[in-house]
Each structure stands twice: as structure tokens, then as C-alpha cells.
Scaffold this active site. Sequence first.
Site, mmCIF file in Angstrom:
data_model
loop_
_atom_site.group_PDB
_atom_site.id
_atom_site.type_symbol
_atom_site.label_atom_id
_atom_site.label_comp_id
_atom_site.label_asym_id
_atom_site.label_seq_id
_atom_site.Cartn_x
_atom_site.Cartn_y
_atom_site.Cartn_z
ATOM 1 C CG HIS A 60 -0.353 -0.075 2.523
ATOM 2 N ND1 HIS A 60 0.194 -1.226 3.043
ATOM 3 C CD2 HIS A 60 -0.176 0.871 3.468
ATOM 4 C CE1 HIS A 60 0.676 -0.989 4.247
ATOM 5 N NE2 HIS A 60 0.465 0.285 4.529
ATOM 6 C CG HIS A 62 0.006 3.827 4.689
ATOM 7 N ND1 HIS A 62 -0.528 3.096 5.721
ATOM 8 C CD2 HIS A 62 -1.049 4.447 4.092
ATOM 9 C CE1 HIS A 62 -1.843 3.264 5.745
ATOM 10 N NE2 HIS A 62 -2.179 4.070 4.768
ATOM 11 C CG ASP A 64 4.906 2.741 7.290
ATOM 12 O OD1 ASP A 64 4.045 3.049 6.442
ATOM 13 O OD2 ASP A 64 4.648 2.048 8.286
ATOM 14 C CG HIS A 65 4.273 -0.232 3.956
ATOM 15 N ND1 HIS A 65 4.332 -1.594 4.160
ATOM 16 C CD2 HIS A 65 3.757 0.290 5.086
ATOM 17 C CE1 HIS A 65 3.845 -1.871 5.360
ATOM 18 N NE2 HIS A 65 3.494 -0.743 5.941
#
Length: 140
Positions: A60, A62, A64-65
Site C-alpha cells: 500500500h 503509506h 513507511d512502505h
Amino acid sequence: MRIIFLGTTSGVPTKERHLSATAVVYDGGIFLFDCGEGTQMQIRKVGLRWGGLKRIFISHLHGDHIIGLLGVLMSLQVGGRDSPLFLYGPTGLEEYVQTSIRLMQARIRYELVIRKSPRLPLIKGRLAPATLSVMKKIIT
């Protein structure tokens, strides 16, 4: 098959843990799942070779990904990659990658093939046993 956890924290990295990224070494290739900030350093730290990277899957969008993705793509360019790289992710991944490349004036000369991820089978919010067969179709 080897599974290497490159980052296992969310939101904010710590001294001991980096943002989300997992490498799966399978059949001579490397498959990267998520690409948090610092992923390229972790790849170097564990001794994986850039040339083995076959596919990147983003779960996804976000930060942090995904924040480490452009660093990985540019490291591949500097390293002389000339084979296509397949990226899989949700709607918006292609726009994120192309906009970032354009704004950073990055020169990615290898082919980026960006595809929308297939929906993975879930049972009560968890990956179903059929998920493995879906993933094998993608990585082979």
C-alpha cells in the site's frame, strides 16, 4: 526459499529496526515486498546482489512502505541495470513512481513495468492458502 526481514517497524525507524521491507530469495531471484526508507542500505548490509532483483511488490502507499522505492530504483540505474524491473502495487503506484522520477529528474534507463497487484485471497482478514499459488504465478 529464504525470507530476509530487512525492516520490521512501522512509522518511524529505530536504531535497531528499519521500515517495512522483506526480501524473498527464490529460484535464484530476489523478490522485494515493500520498500521503506533505508531499504537499499539493508539490501547491501545483508549482502544481496542488485542483479538478482526480479520484482518489487508494494502492499500500500503509506510512506513507511514506499519511501525507499526511488532510492532502490536509482541504485539499480547507477549499478547499470539493463533488464526490465516489474513493480506490483495498488492503484496510484505508477503515478507515484512516474511523478517522483520526473520531479527528481532521475534518469531510469531500464524498463519499469508497473502493474496493479492482483487481489490476494483472504479468509477472515488473513492470507488464504490459495495466496501461495497466486504469488507463484506472478513470480515465475
